[in-house]
Design a protein around this motif. Structure first.
Motif, PDB file in Angstrom:
ATOM      1  N   PRO A  37      38.204  33.577  44.924  1.00 32.15           N
ATOM      2  CA  PRO A  37      38.444  33.036  43.719  1.00 32.15           C
ATOM      3  C   PRO A  37      38.432  34.328  42.760  1.00 32.15           C
ATOM      4  O   PRO A  37      37.734  35.259  42.915  1.00 32.15           O
ATOM      5  CB  PRO A  37      37.324  32.103  43.515  1.00 32.15           C
ATOM      6  CG  PRO A  37      36.074  32.433  44.563  1.00 32.15           C
ATOM      7  CD  PRO A  37      37.016  33.275  45.778  1.00 32.15           C
ATOM      8  N   THR A  38      39.069  34.191  41.450  1.00 28.14           N
ATOM      9  CA  THR A  38      38.939  35.129  40.339  1.00 28.14           C
ATOM     10  C   THR A  38      38.101  34.829  39.297  1.00 28.14           C
ATOM     11  O   THR A  38      37.656  35.799  38.692  1.00 28.14           O
ATOM     12  CB  THR A  38      40.209  35.380  39.590  1.00 28.14           C
ATOM     13  OG1 THR A  38      40.614  34.050  39.163  1.00 28.14           O
ATOM     14  CG2 THR A  38      41.237  35.856  41.029  1.00 28.14           C
ATOM     15  N   PHE A  39      37.275  33.671  38.958  1.00 30.35           N
ATOM     16  CA  PHE A  39      36.397  33.280  38.034  1.00 30.35           C
ATOM     17  C   PHE A  39      37.026  33.268  36.842  1.00 30.35           C
ATOM     18  O   PHE A  39      36.370  33.005  35.697  1.00 30.35           O
ATOM     19  CB  PHE A  39      35.240  34.105  38.256  1.00 30.35           C
ATOM     20  CG  PHE A  39      34.504  33.920  39.464  1.00 30.35           C
ATOM     21  CD1 PHE A  39      34.258  32.628  39.842  1.00 30.35           C
ATOM     22  CD2 PHE A  39      33.904  34.918  40.251  1.00 30.35           C
ATOM     23  CE1 PHE A  39      33.307  32.508  41.046  1.00 30.35           C
ATOM     24  CE2 PHE A  39      33.087  34.850  41.428  1.00 30.35           C
ATOM     25  CZ  PHE A  39      33.039  33.617  41.663  1.00 30.35           C
ATOM     26  N   VAL A  40      38.394  33.406  36.676  1.00 35.29           N
ATOM     27  CA  VAL A  40      39.104  33.587  35.481  1.00 35.29           C
ATOM     28  C   VAL A  40      38.880  31.853  34.784  1.00 35.29           C
ATOM     29  O   VAL A  40      38.657  31.780  33.455  1.00 35.29           O
ATOM     30  CB  VAL A  40      40.349  34.302  35.415  1.00 35.29           C
ATOM     31  CG1 VAL A  40      41.231  33.817  34.095  1.00 35.29           C
ATOM     32  CG2 VAL A  40      40.373  35.674  35.811  1.00 35.29           C
ATOM     33  N   GLU A  41      39.296  31.207  35.851  1.00 33.02           N
ATOM     34  CA  GLU A  41      38.980  29.721  35.201  1.00 33.02           C
ATOM     35  C   GLU A  41      37.618  29.554  34.838  1.00 33.02           C
ATOM     36  O   GLU A  41      37.541  28.151  34.030  1.00 33.02           O
ATOM     37  CB  GLU A  41      39.679  28.841  36.435  1.00 33.02           C
ATOM     38  CG  GLU A  41      38.619  28.946  37.585  1.00 33.02           C
ATOM     39  CD  GLU A  41      38.847  30.028  38.712  1.00 33.02           C
ATOM     40  OE1 GLU A  41      38.319  29.902  39.696  1.00 33.02           O
ATOM     41  OE2 GLU A  41      39.863  30.636  38.281  1.00 33.02           O
ATOM     42  N   GLN A  42      36.615  30.071  35.028  1.00 30.89           N
ATOM     43  CA  GLN A  42      35.328  29.801  34.589  1.00 30.89           C
ATOM     44  C   GLN A  42      34.961  30.787  33.499  1.00 30.89           C
ATOM     45  O   GLN A  42      33.866  31.117  33.291  1.00 30.89           O
ATOM     46  CB  GLN A  42      34.328  30.070  35.693  1.00 30.89           C
ATOM     47  CG  GLN A  42      34.489  28.927  36.763  1.00 30.89           C
ATOM     48  CD  GLN A  42      33.809  29.335  38.095  1.00 30.89           C
ATOM     49  OE1 GLN A  42      32.768  30.192  38.137  1.00 30.89           O
ATOM     50  NE2 GLN A  42      33.717  28.444  39.208  1.00 30.89           N
ATOM     51  N   SER A  43      36.055  30.949  32.765  1.00 33.34           N
ATOM     52  CA  SER A  43      35.772  32.026  31.425  1.00 33.34           C
ATOM     53  C   SER A  43      35.239  33.494  31.903  1.00 33.34           C
ATOM     54  O   SER A  43      34.669  34.295  30.978  1.00 33.34           O
ATOM     55  CB  SER A  43      34.979  31.385  30.222  1.00 33.34           C
ATOM     56  OG  SER A  43      33.600  31.366  30.933  1.00 33.34           O
ATOM     57  N   GLY A  44      35.616  33.788  33.151  1.00 34.86           N
ATOM     58  CA  GLY A  44      35.133  35.469  33.416  1.00 34.86           C
ATOM     59  C   GLY A  44      36.472  36.000  33.462  1.00 34.86           C
ATOM     60  O   GLY A  44      37.475  35.739  32.816  1.00 34.86           O
ATOM     61  N   THR A  45      36.143  37.507  33.466  1.00 35.41           N
ATOM     62  CA  THR A  45      37.290  38.358  33.448  1.00 35.41           C
ATOM     63  C   THR A  45      37.687  38.786  34.702  1.00 35.41           C
ATOM     64  O   THR A  45      36.951  38.270  35.708  1.00 35.41           O
ATOM     65  CB  THR A  45      36.662  39.538  32.757  1.00 35.41           C
ATOM     66  OG1 THR A  45      35.811  39.951  33.697  1.00 35.41           O
ATOM     67  CG2 THR A  45      36.080  39.417  31.551  1.00 35.41           C
ATOM     68  N   PRO A  50      35.049  38.463  42.902  1.00 31.70           N
ATOM     69  CA  PRO A  50      34.231  39.038  44.075  1.00 31.70           C
ATOM     70  C   PRO A  50      34.853  39.959  44.992  1.00 31.70           C
ATOM     71  O   PRO A  50      34.483  40.620  45.918  1.00 31.70           O
ATOM     72  CB  PRO A  50      33.610  37.715  44.704  1.00 31.70           C
ATOM     73  CG  PRO A  50      34.341  36.761  44.159  1.00 31.70           C
ATOM     74  CD  PRO A  50      35.024  37.128  42.876  1.00 31.70           C
ATOM     75  N   GLY A  51      36.497  39.735  44.911  1.00 29.99           N
ATOM     76  CA  GLY A  51      37.119  40.423  45.924  1.00 29.99           C
ATOM     77  C   GLY A  51      37.482  41.702  45.422  1.00 29.99           C
ATOM     78  O   GLY A  51      38.334  42.244  46.363  1.00 29.99           O
ATOM     79  N   ILE A  52      37.377  42.120  44.412  1.00 31.89           N
ATOM     80  CA  ILE A  52      37.821  43.523  43.913  1.00 31.89           C
ATOM     81  C   ILE A  52      37.063  44.730  44.828  1.00 31.89           C
ATOM     82  O   ILE A  52      37.958  45.429  45.083  1.00 31.89           O
ATOM     83  CB  ILE A  52      37.521  43.653  42.510  1.00 31.89           C
ATOM     84  CG1 ILE A  52      38.400  42.720  41.448  1.00 31.89           C
ATOM     85  CG2 ILE A  52      37.428  45.097  41.953  1.00 31.89           C
ATOM     86  CD1 ILE A  52      38.043  42.792  40.088  1.00 31.89           C
ATOM     87  N   VAL A  53      35.961  44.729  44.914  1.00 31.94           N
ATOM     88  CA  VAL A  53      35.345  45.592  45.587  1.00 31.94           C
ATOM     89  C   VAL A  53      35.918  45.701  47.111  1.00 31.94           C
ATOM     90  O   VAL A  53      36.040  46.574  47.789  1.00 31.94           O
ATOM     91  CB  VAL A  53      33.852  45.736  45.447  1.00 31.94           C
ATOM     92  CG1 VAL A  53      33.068  46.694  46.434  1.00 31.94           C
ATOM     93  CG2 VAL A  53      33.327  46.033  43.979  1.00 31.94           C
TER      94      VAL A  53
END
Length: 171
Positions: A37-45, A50-53
Motif C-alpha cells: 500500500p502507498t498510504f496516499v489514501e490515508q493522507s500520507g505522501t 512502505p515498499g519504497i526502501v
C-alpha cells in the motif's frame, strides 16, 4: 577477509548462476514492493509508502546482478567447455554461512527486541569484525575499533534517515 584476495576467482559459470538467482530474487522483491500500500489514501505522501526502501534495494540488486551476469558472459560463461577450475571452497561456504547467520540473528532476534539503532549497530559491528578480522593478532584492535565506529555510525544514520526522511517508526 585477509588472504581471500589471493585465491583463484570462481569460474564464470558460477558467477552467471549467481547472477540469475540474484536477479530472480531482486525481481521478486520488486514485484512484492510494488504491491504494498502507498498510504496516499490515508493522507500520507508517496514517500511514506512502505515498499519504497525494499523496492529500491531490489532494483539495485537486480541491476547489479545483470552487470555480474554480463561480466560472466564476457569472461566466457557461455562458451562450450568453460572452465570449472575451482568449486566452492570451505572458506566460501564458511563466509556464506557466517553472512546468513548474522542476517538471521539481526532480522529474527535483534530487531524488535532491542532499539533499532542498537540492533543495526551490533549487526554492522559483528559483520565487519567477522569479515575484516586479520589472520594474525596484529591489527585486530584497530579492526575492532573501526568496526565499532562503523557500526555506531551506521546505526545512527540509518535510524535518522528512516525516522526523519521516510517518516517510518522503527521498533
Amino acid at each position: 577477509m585477509s588472504g581471500s584476495s589471493d585465491r583463484e576467482p570462481l569460474p564464470p559459470r558460477v558467477d552467471l548462476a549467481t547472477a540469475a538467482v540474484l536477479l530472480a530474487l531482486g525481481l521478486g522483491v520488486m514485484a512484492l514492493a510494488w504491491r504494498m500500500p502507498t498510504f496516499v489514501e490515508q493522507s500520507g505522501t508517496g514517500l511514506t509508502a512502505p515498499g519504497i526502501v525494499p523496492g529500491f534495494h531490489a532494483t539495485v540488486l537486480a541491476v547489479l546482478s545483470v552487470l555480474l551476469g554480463l561480466r560472466a558472459i564476457r569472461r566466457g560463461a557461455l562458451k562450450p567447455g568453460a572452465s570449472q577450475s575451482r568449486a566452492w571452497s570451505r572458506e566460501d561456504a564458511r563466509q556464506l554461512g557466517t553472512a546468513a547467520l548474522l542476517g538471521v540473528l539481526y532480522a529474527g532476534v535483534l530487531v524488535g527486541r532491542v532499539p533499532f539503532w542498537m540492533a543495526t549497530s551490533l549487526f554492522v559491528f559483528a559483520f565487519t569484525a567477522a569479515f575484516e578480522w586479520p589472520a594474525g593478532p596484529v591489527g585486530r584492535v584497530r579492526r575492532l575499533v573501526e568496526a565499532a565506529v562503523l557500526g555506531l555510525a551506521t546505526g545512527g544514520i540509518v535510524t535518522l534517515v528512516f525516522e526523519r526522511i521516510f517518516l517510518v517508526r522503527l521498533p
